[in-house]
Scaffold this active site. Structure first.
Site, PDB file in Angstrom:
ATOM      1  N   CYS B  51       0.572  -1.670   0.133  1.00  0.00           N
ATOM      2  CA  CYS B  51       0.089  -0.240   0.126  1.00  0.00           C
ATOM      3  C   CYS B  51       0.801   1.314  -0.191  1.00  0.00           C
ATOM      4  CB  CYS B  51      -1.414  -0.016   0.801  1.00  0.00           C
ATOM      5  SG  CYS B  51      -1.621  -1.448   1.614  1.00  0.00           S
ATOM      6  N   CYS B  54       2.077   3.745  -2.913  1.00  0.00           N
ATOM      7  CA  CYS B  54       1.105   4.724  -3.632  1.00  0.00           C
ATOM      8  C   CYS B  54       0.141   5.992  -2.505  1.00  0.00           C
ATOM      9  CB  CYS B  54      -0.544   3.692  -3.779  1.00  0.00           C
ATOM     10  SG  CYS B  54       0.131   3.039  -5.119  1.00  0.00           S
ATOM     11  N   HIS B  55       0.479   5.020  -1.143  1.00  0.00           N
ATOM     12  CA  HIS B  55      -0.588   6.317  -0.580  1.00  0.00           C
ATOM     13  C   HIS B  55       0.498   6.541   0.685  1.00  0.00           C
ATOM     14  CE1 HIS B  55      -4.717   4.082  -1.117  1.00  0.00           C
ATOM     15  NE2 HIS B  55      -3.484   2.907  -2.049  1.00  0.00           N
ATOM     16  N   MET B  92      -7.124   1.630  -8.655  1.00  0.00           N
ATOM     17  CA  MET B  92      -6.525   0.665  -7.390  1.00  0.00           C
ATOM     18  C   MET B  92      -6.980  -0.807  -7.884  1.00  0.00           C
ATOM     19  SD  MET B  92      -6.968   0.592  -3.049  1.00  0.00           S
ATOM     20  CE  MET B  92      -7.489  -0.625  -2.438  1.00  0.00           C
ATOM     21  N   HIS B 334       6.570  10.504 -11.604  1.00  0.00           N
ATOM     22  CA  HIS B 334       6.771   9.232 -11.441  1.00  0.00           C
ATOM     23  C   HIS B 334       7.893   8.760 -12.565  1.00  0.00           C
ATOM     24  CE1 HIS B 334       6.150   4.881  -9.446  1.00  0.00           C
ATOM     25  NE2 HIS B 334       5.129   4.550 -10.985  1.00  0.00           N
ATOM     26  N   HIS B 376       1.563   5.535 -17.229  1.00  0.00           N
ATOM     27  CA  HIS B 376       2.944   5.245 -16.992  1.00  0.00           C
ATOM     28  C   HIS B 376       3.974   4.747 -17.824  1.00  0.00           C
ATOM     29  CE1 HIS B 376       5.205   2.332 -15.120  1.00  0.00           C
ATOM     30  NE2 HIS B 376       4.697   2.907 -13.367  1.00  0.00           N
TER      31      HIS B 376
END
Lengths: 544, 544
Positions: B51, B54-55, B92, B334, B376
């Site tokens: 997790c 991304c978080h 997600m 990214h 991406h």
């Protein structure tokens, strides 16, 4: 199969690195004294005004020692009270002359309790705190008074949150302007080799310790001189202008950042965090911006990162693609000045007892000079020495000494970036100053606890390298002599009598000496705790 | 007399800015669920693995949403479990195929409790975690095997904390090497216009998600290939080498910083904090270094500041006077790749649905291109389009689309930095790849929840701009197709079958296709969850 997972790593690291388990921390917390919310708030204010500068808002220490409870609890209430009252050999002031016993006691208790962590400040919040009092379109096109504004002095009135504008020709106060609290420095646009702003010295930018920045227009009528203000932090020190007059930079202690503003309107446009990793490889949360300077030979500012031990040379020619050269040097960087060519920036790394020399043309470290305890040059002084040639000097916060070094690697390579000589003074001081036309260098002794020395300044002969005169400016208890500035033609030296003990009353004075005869020429009265003074002409033309 | 004091300011600011008084916070804390220490640790590990990317470790959100208790408590246990199990439209993943019900439940509880804040990591601690397995003086002077090492593939074996070295000529695994956990990327020295390192492609530098960096020597005997390692953080993603082969940079998520190391020994020499103020003017504590790249046209690295929305171009020609150009763009940066000339760096700002173009020669922003949801590109793809000329493309995490834009401002100014066309694929993907000799562009669909699409890749014809083939690589539950790499001469395309659901077993495969006929040519078995693949020749010569 081995998985290396965050939680285990962290637990292992914390235990290995600090050897502190949870229970001792809890035990330490339990031992902390308590105080009423009202007393805590009072002590918090006192701490901010008198202590945070050296010890930091997070109290991790810098020029002063760490005052976190893990250290202060060991000392205890009595010992802490004594230190605050009498000062220490290490360079800490005595505060018994300006604080009551009750205040000292509260402060001693306060520093045994965990420090509150102040909030961040966003660009949006700064914009909300931006005020324009006079629109740029309404600025006058010529001076609205008949005074010689190029010989104005701007005087910091520390605790009152004001500056005074003084007519240097007529020796009279023109006006007092409300600014941020305890202004540290004010700046105007300076002459560059390659950038020339219009009417340099007309606009001044002022940084209060409370992060309030103020723009002043010396052409306006006295009551209209304040044209804009903005708050860019909660604890701040310095400001500088770009050589083209387009941008202003504000250097902030908390939150640790610097802010770039449009000089015309004072609208903040960019915030850059100064949090970083210091020259020892440790992350510093309270990484403060000690001082900022425009560089005469490049479109850049020198931004001194106190705790990091780095000078950041920030290029203002393209704000959206912001070039920063992070130049490693030594801790803790404080204040500095340029050599006479404007190429070399000379800054005190006070905890390392070094003067750090930056080549602002090449944007790299030039040299580091070992000096005595806690150098502090303030606006600095450059002159010609019979043996070493072109030299610069500094006073020291930690010892009664003026240190002088060569600064001319082209003309006098042998003497460059080496100590040339030292002069013993009667006690530690904060400021040193001279003028190209003057035969003398003036040094104050404001950091000395003995009143009669703190009240005296000393004058050094450039040729003989000896102290030729000691002048006691006042004998009044709780009053000190501090800081020098020459007038525009170099014929006068202005010295402040700083009424520390009744700083909110207009009992401070500026004493004016004849720069040649060293004799007292005039006194201007009616200042609120006057400290630093800035002559328009000298600052525009960086006369040091 | 007005004193503006820290404590009052802070109180006023906190109240004004957030309108949160003390009691609601305390109330929120009281509402947080509890769990056993053992379960909390397990959930913490799961969170870090699945997790945090991304978080964020502080859970403030980035590519994923904020998961602070103030948000998660509102959703509640049931709803959180459902989101974790099935994923969301917003991009997600579903986790029901790789996590047990118990694990999903623990995770849902964990994210309703305040996140633990991980520690800092000093340069000294990194030095303590530095290991040399083979001294540089003992490195062999020629390859110790008869394989064609310039056609080796290095394959990430994600969850096992290994990489595999594969002989690209013989289609066989040479060895598995223990590295950091869940390696994200590995790099070697790349050809520059002006810098040429000796034996490019010989040494590889690997970054594990646990911050463990490993140096591999492809000339050594398989059991001696790992020559040095060092830990530079607790959560990390990327690594790059300087064009002269002297320095390595490691980009770290937590602590938020990057580290510069001597490439020869892997000794860390400098840490630079990435904490900063983002393009919106807000301070970001968890400001992560998403990716780092060497620039073929300057002695610099591109360091992408995910949360800040800035690219930092870091000059490695003078480490002690470190020049960084902080180039404003968009959030959240990214991964990216160069245009064929090596001048323009093209990086995804995924939360802004933009491709950001940096001119690495001028060190400034060139353009921003609006694209569809969550671009991406991975290692990216460049080719010639019949109408737009020179183009680049990206897959999207958030939609089944390949977006193509012109990238040649000199040769084809009209098409430059504008969308040229898009191709709809069957679902969201992670990687796109081609080769100058190939007629095709390959796109994966690994981000699609439907298994048969996730297991398939699609092949686009460069001329017709149409999908000419869809290839399902596996039908096994919990297995996905991911990532492409061509071999050295461009005749083969390698695709991974990623055994997500039993990732610690050697059940993963690489399927090799003929680049012309698109027919399956060979399969190599025995990989532990293979994902990214790096061909020595292609990476040294940045063939994209």
């Amino acid at each position: 199969m081995q998985r290396r997972l965050l939680s285990k790593l962290i637990t292992a690291t914390v235990l290995a690195a600090s050897a502190i388990a949870v229970s001792p921390i809890a035990a330490a917390k339990a031992k902390q004294p308590t105080m009423s919310e009202a007393d805590f708030e009072k002590a918090d204010s006192l701490y901010f005004q008198r202590c945070a500068g050296c010890h930091g808002v997070l109290r991790k220490g810098a020029t002063g020692k760490s005052l976190e409870p893990k250290n202060t609890l060991k000392k205890g209430q009595k010992r802490l009270e004594k230190i605050i009252a009498l000062g220490t050999e290490g360079g800490m002031n005595n505060f018994d002359d300006i604080m009551s016993k009750k205040e000292i006691s509260m402060l001693a208790t306060y520093i045994q309790i965990d420090p509150p962590k102040p909030p961040e400040m966003s660009l949006d919040l700064m914009k909300k705190r931006h005020k324009v009092f006079v629109q740029p379109k309404d600025y006058p096109s010529k001076p609205q008074h008949n005074r010689n504004w190029e010989n104005f002095f701007l005087v910091i009135e520390r605790d009152a949150g004001k500056i005074a504008v003084v007519d240097g020709d007529k020796h009279e106060i023109v006006t007092h302007i409300d600014t941020g609290y305890a202004v540290h420095v004010l700046k105007t646009v300076e002459h560059h080799d390659f950038l020339k702003a219009k009417n340099p010295g007309r606009f001044w930018y002022i940084m209060g310790r409370d992060g309030l920045m103020t723009k002043v227009d010396l052409w306006a009528k006295p009551e209209k001189m304040k044209v804009a203000s903005v708050q860019v932090g909660y604890d701040a020190r310095d400001v500088a202008v770009s050589g083209d007059g387009k941008y202003v930079i504000g250097g902030v202690y908390w939150p640790p950042h610097f802010v770039i503003l449009e000089a015309e309107t004072m609208m903040p446009i960019k915030v850059v965090s100064s949090r970083g990793v210091n020259v020892d490889g440790n992350y510093v949360e309270e990484s403060r911006v000690a001082a900022v300077y425009d560089t005469p030979m490049a479109p850049t500012w020198m931004v001194s990162m106190k705790e990091l031990g780095q000078m950041w040379q920030v290029d203002y020619s393209d704000i959206e693609n912001l070039r920063i050269d992070k130049i490693d040097s030594a801790k803790f960087l404080h204040d500095g000045f340029f050599d006479p060519t404007g190429r070399y920036f000379q800054i005190a790394a006070n905890a390392s007892d070094k003067m750090v020399i930056i080549d602002t043309k090449e944007r790299k470290l030039e040299a580091m000079i070992d000096v005595d305890k806690l150098p502090h040059p303030g606006p600095g002084a450059n002159w010609i020495d019979p043996k070493c040639g072109q030299v610069s000097g500094t006073t020291h916060l930690g010892t009664g000494l003026v240190t002088v070094w060569g600064n001319d690697p082209k003309g006098n390579k042998k003497a460059a970036w080496k100590e040339c000589y030292t002069v013993e003074t009667d006690g530690p001081g904060v400021f040193l100053r001279t003028h190209p036309k003057s035969k003398y260098v003036w040094a104050d002794q404001t950091k000395t606890p003995e009143p009669e020395i703190q009240q005296s300044v000393q004058v050094i002969d450039k040729k003989t390298r000896e102290i030729v005169k000691t002048i006691q400016l006042t004998t009044k208890k709780g009053y000190a002599a501090v800081h020098f500035e020459f007038n525009a033609d170099g014929s006068e030296v202005w010295v402040s009598i700083w009424n520390r003990s009744d700083s909110l009353k207009p009992n401070g004075e500026i004493v004016i000496f004849d720069a040649k005869t060293l004799k007292k020429k005039a006194t201007i009265k009616g200042f609120y705790a006057p400290t630093g003074k800035f002559n328009v002409y000298n600052r525009v033309n960086h006369v040091t």
